[in-house]
Design an enzyme around this catalytic site. Structure first.
Site, PDB file in Angstrom:
ATOM      1  N   GLY A  14       0.777  -1.233   0.000  1.00  0.00           N
ATOM      2  CA  GLY A  14       0.000   0.000   0.000  1.00  0.00           C
ATOM      3  C   GLY A  14       0.814   1.293   0.000  1.00  0.00           C
ATOM      4  O   GLY A  14       1.756   1.466  -0.772  1.00  0.00           O
ATOM      5  N   SER A 139      -5.635   9.744   9.189  1.00  0.00           N
ATOM      6  CA  SER A 139      -6.743   9.349   8.302  1.00  0.00           C
ATOM      7  C   SER A 139      -7.851  10.389   8.410  1.00  0.00           C
ATOM      8  O   SER A 139      -7.953  11.098   9.424  1.00  0.00           O
ATOM      9  CB  SER A 139      -7.302   7.993   8.746  1.00  0.00           C
ATOM     10  OG  SER A 139      -8.503   7.686   8.058  1.00  0.00           O
ATOM     11  N   TYR A 152     -11.333   2.333  15.355  1.00  0.00           N
ATOM     12  CA  TYR A 152     -10.368   2.767  14.327  1.00  0.00           C
ATOM     13  C   TYR A 152     -10.299   4.296  14.340  1.00  0.00           C
ATOM     14  O   TYR A 152      -9.213   4.884  14.328  1.00  0.00           O
ATOM     15  CB  TYR A 152     -10.753   2.244  12.941  1.00  0.00           C
ATOM     16  CG  TYR A 152      -9.783   2.710  11.865  1.00  0.00           C
ATOM     17  CD1 TYR A 152      -8.451   2.311  11.881  1.00  0.00           C
ATOM     18  CD2 TYR A 152     -10.193   3.585  10.849  1.00  0.00           C
ATOM     19  CE1 TYR A 152      -7.549   2.760  10.917  1.00  0.00           C
ATOM     20  CE2 TYR A 152      -9.303   4.040   9.886  1.00  0.00           C
ATOM     21  CZ  TYR A 152      -7.975   3.622   9.922  1.00  0.00           C
ATOM     22  OH  TYR A 152      -7.081   4.074   8.974  1.00  0.00           O
ATOM     23  N   VAL A 185      -8.155   5.123   0.097  1.00  0.00           N
ATOM     24  CA  VAL A 185      -6.985   4.753  -0.709  1.00  0.00           C
ATOM     25  C   VAL A 185      -7.082   3.252  -0.965  1.00  0.00           C
ATOM     26  O   VAL A 185      -7.191   2.473  -0.008  1.00  0.00           O
ATOM     27  CB  VAL A 185      -5.649   5.027   0.027  1.00  0.00           C
ATOM     28  CG1 VAL A 185      -4.472   4.891  -0.934  1.00  0.00           C
ATOM     29  CG2 VAL A 185      -5.642   6.389   0.702  1.00  0.00           C
ATOM     30  N   GLU A 188      -4.217  -2.738   0.597  1.00  0.00           N
ATOM     31  CA  GLU A 188      -4.703  -3.963   1.256  1.00  0.00           C
ATOM     32  C   GLU A 188      -5.531  -3.626   2.497  1.00  0.00           C
ATOM     33  O   GLU A 188      -5.958  -4.512   3.235  1.00  0.00           O
ATOM     34  CB  GLU A 188      -3.512  -4.857   1.628  1.00  0.00           C
ATOM     35  CG  GLU A 188      -2.804  -5.375   0.394  1.00  0.00           C
ATOM     36  CD  GLU A 188      -1.590  -6.237   0.711  1.00  0.00           C
ATOM     37  OE1 GLU A 188      -1.413  -6.652   1.875  1.00  0.00           O
ATOM     38  OE2 GLU A 188      -0.814  -6.493  -0.227  1.00  0.00           O
TER      39      GLU A 188
HETATM   40  P1  NDP Z   1      -1.966  -1.837   3.868  1.00  0.00           P
HETATM   41  O1  NDP Z   1      -2.742  -2.902   4.565  1.00  0.00           O
HETATM   42  O2  NDP Z   1      -1.742  -1.978   2.404  1.00  0.00           O
HETATM   43  O3  NDP Z   1      -0.549  -1.624   4.572  1.00  0.00           O
HETATM   44  C1  NDP Z   1      -0.425  -1.665   5.969  1.00  0.00           C
HETATM   45  C2  NDP Z   1       1.051  -1.762   6.304  1.00  0.00           C
HETATM   46  O4  NDP Z   1       1.190  -1.741   7.728  1.00  0.00           O
HETATM   47  C3  NDP Z   1       1.674  -3.057   5.820  1.00  0.00           C
HETATM   48  O5  NDP Z   1       2.928  -2.798   5.239  1.00  0.00           O
HETATM   49  C4  NDP Z   1       1.839  -3.888   7.087  1.00  0.00           C
HETATM   50  O6  NDP Z   1       3.003  -4.677   7.003  1.00  0.00           O
HETATM   51  C5  NDP Z   1       2.037  -2.792   8.144  1.00  0.00           C
HETATM   52  N1  NDP Z   1       1.641  -3.283   9.463  1.00  0.00           N
HETATM   53  C6  NDP Z   1       0.393  -3.620   9.882  1.00  0.00           C
HETATM   54  N2  NDP Z   1       0.424  -4.112  11.123  1.00  0.00           N
HETATM   55  C7  NDP Z   1       1.732  -4.081  11.512  1.00  0.00           C
HETATM   56  C8  NDP Z   1       2.417  -4.477  12.695  1.00  0.00           C
HETATM   57  N3  NDP Z   1       1.757  -5.005  13.740  1.00  0.00           N
HETATM   58  N4  NDP Z   1       3.760  -4.311  12.748  1.00  0.00           N
HETATM   59  C9  NDP Z   1       4.432  -3.786  11.711  1.00  0.00           C
HETATM   60  N5  NDP Z   1       3.844  -3.393  10.562  1.00  0.00           N
HETATM   61  C10 NDP Z   1       2.509  -3.555  10.468  1.00  0.00           C
HETATM   62  O7  NDP Z   1      -2.740  -0.478   4.163  1.00  0.00           O
HETATM   63  P2  NDP Z   1      -2.421   1.061   3.798  1.00  0.00           P
HETATM   64  O8  NDP Z   1      -1.210   1.177   2.989  1.00  0.00           O
HETATM   65  O9  NDP Z   1      -3.672   1.631   3.284  1.00  0.00           O
HETATM   66  O10 NDP Z   1      -2.201   1.625   5.257  1.00  0.00           O
HETATM   67  C11 NDP Z   1      -1.075   2.398   5.625  1.00  0.00           C
HETATM   68  C12 NDP Z   1      -1.534   3.455   6.623  1.00  0.00           C
HETATM   69  O11 NDP Z   1      -2.451   4.346   5.984  1.00  0.00           O
HETATM   70  C13 NDP Z   1      -2.260   2.916   7.846  1.00  0.00           C
HETATM   71  O12 NDP Z   1      -1.815   3.616   8.988  1.00  0.00           O
HETATM   72  C14 NDP Z   1      -3.719   3.235   7.552  1.00  0.00           C
HETATM   73  O13 NDP Z   1      -4.480   3.357   8.711  1.00  0.00           O
HETATM   74  C15 NDP Z   1      -3.563   4.542   6.816  1.00  0.00           C
HETATM   75  N6  NDP Z   1      -4.690   4.967   5.991  1.00  0.00           N
HETATM   76  C16 NDP Z   1      -5.170   4.160   4.997  1.00  0.00           C
HETATM   77  C17 NDP Z   1      -6.230   4.584   4.202  1.00  0.00           C
HETATM   78  C18 NDP Z   1      -6.843   3.727   3.168  1.00  0.00           C
HETATM   79  O14 NDP Z   1      -7.992   4.012   2.734  1.00  0.00           O
HETATM   80  N7  NDP Z   1      -6.175   2.701   2.666  1.00  0.00           N
HETATM   81  C19 NDP Z   1      -6.815   5.913   4.398  1.00  0.00           C
HETATM   82  C20 NDP Z   1      -6.254   6.662   5.481  1.00  0.00           C
HETATM   83  C21 NDP Z   1      -5.209   6.205   6.224  1.00  0.00           C
HETATM   84  P3  NDP Z   1       3.120  -6.208   7.518  1.00  0.00           P
HETATM   85  O15 NDP Z   1       1.752  -6.810   7.427  1.00  0.00           O
HETATM   86  O16 NDP Z   1       4.120  -6.825   6.585  1.00  0.00           O
HETATM   87  O17 NDP Z   1       3.631  -6.073   8.903  1.00  0.00           O
HETATM   88  C1  8X3 Z   2      -8.978   4.712   6.049  1.00  0.00           C
HETATM   89  C2  8X3 Z   2     -10.058   5.557   5.458  1.00  0.00           C
HETATM   90  O1  8X3 Z   2     -12.538   6.053   5.552  1.00  0.00           O
HETATM   91  O2  8X3 Z   2     -11.857   3.720   5.542  1.00  0.00           O
HETATM   92  O3  8X3 Z   2      -8.381   5.343   7.130  1.00  0.00           O
HETATM   93  O4  8X3 Z   2     -11.559   5.064   7.512  1.00  0.00           O
HETATM   94  S1  8X3 Z   2     -11.569   5.061   6.060  1.00  0.00           S
END
Ligand code: NDP
Ligand code: 8X3
Length: 251
Positions: A14, A139, A152, A185, A188
């Site tokens: 991501g 977020s 969350y 976004v 995953e």
């Molecule tokens: P993904 O699920 O694609 O990526 C999440 C990442 O976090 C992975 O690389 C995972 O790596 C890592 N991670 C999760 N748990 C752990 C852990 N316990 N220890 C270490 N690493 C961890 O999601 P996103 O890229 O979307 O999320 C990235 C950030 O963006 C998050 O903080 C999410 O809340 C935030 N966000 C996402 C949005 C969306 O709509 N997608 C919107 C707003 C914010 P691994 O599993 O290999 O440890």
């Molecule tokens: C991820 C965006 O709207 O799913 O932080 O909470 S939302």
């Protein structure tokens, strides 16, 4: 500008992975973190053609492991310039009355305490050097509460508060602190939230063009390459089809 070192948590997919890819070709050496060692190795091998890469595999929930992994960095990697606190996820989407305690623990432990543990391990060097930049990925859920988002949202409101608190406490040390707050976004993220249910996850992004990891990476790069006297403090970014946490135009 001289080459700088950035540590990215959650670099295995991501937003974090997209950021690693972009920074690799923009004058940054990279410390890539995540739990999935196979993905870290694959990404590192790919980006090694562009820049120097070091990987650290640890679970941010484990404070001792987090501290030990970051302390284990070879001398030439210790002077980090940028920390991107990105690791995190939503676990479940349930009303508070039926919420799952394991999901609550995961979100608070990873999104809030994990961010703190990583920051604590990285800060001494930044404080000692009186320079550095911390970018926290919050977020839209940390700005507005939506139905069933409860814990969350609470975890991301905490990230927002911590970002503001860090900026105040680190002001005397010249350390920049930025909060980036994205809306939808496609990563995953929803697959994790819905525990591998690809159909439910796909529905979240149906009928609109969501943001992509690369869109957030683009903003991260912009923010961490501003002149020394400029800090972007707080940034909310949404897909054009999204007006708020809950108002989304779908075809
Ligand atoms: P993904 O699920 O694609 O990526 C999440 C990442 O976090 C992975 O690389 C995972 O790596 C890592 N991670 C999760 N748990 C752990 C852990 N316990 N220890 C270490 N690493 C961890 O999601 P996103 O890229 O979307 O999320 C990235 C950030 O963006 C998050 O903080 C999410 O809340 C935030 N966000 C996402 C949005 C969306 O709509 N997608 C919107 C707003 C914010 P691994 O599993 O290999 O440890
Ligand atoms: C991820 C965006 O709207 O799913 O932080 O909470 S939302």
């Amino acid at each position: 500008m001289a080459k700088r070192i950035a540590l990215i948590t959650g670099a295995t997919s991501g937003i974090g992975e997209a950021t690693a890819r972009l920074l690799a070709s923009n004058n940054f050496d990279l410390i890539l973190c995540g739990r999935r060692e196979d993905r870290l190795q694959k990404l590192s091998a790919e980006l090694a053609a562009l820049t120097r890469v070091h990987t650290l595999s640890f679970d941010v929930r484990n404070q001792q492991e987090t501290a030990a992994q970051i302390a284990s960095l070879p001398e030439e990697w210790k002077n980090m310039d940028v920390l991107i606190n990105n690791a995190g996820n939503a676990h479940g989407l349930d009303p508070i009355q039926t919420g799952n305690v394991e999901d609550w623990d995961a979100m608070m432990d990873i999104n809030v305490k994990g961010l703190l543990y990583v920051t604590k391990a990285v800060l001494p060097v930044m404080v000692q050097r009186n320079t550095g930049h911390i970018v926290n990925i919050g977020s839209i859920a940390g700005k507005e509460v939506y139905a069933n988002g409860n814990v969350y949202c609470a975890s991301k409101f905490a990230v927002d508060a911590l970002t503001k608190g860090m900026r105040i406490d680190l002001n005397a040390h010249g350390i920049k602190v930025t909060g980036i707050h994205p809306g939808l976004v496609e990563t995953e993220f929803s697959l994790v939230r819905f525990k591998g249910d690809a159909e439910k996850a796909g529905n979240v992004y149906k009928g609109l063009e969501p943001l992509h990891g690369a869109d957030i990476a683009d903003l991260v790069l912009f923010i961490i390459t501003r002149p020394a006297h400029v800090v972007v403090a707080d940034l909310v970014v949404l897909p054009t089809a999204q007006a708020s946490a809950t108002v989304v135009k779908r075809l």
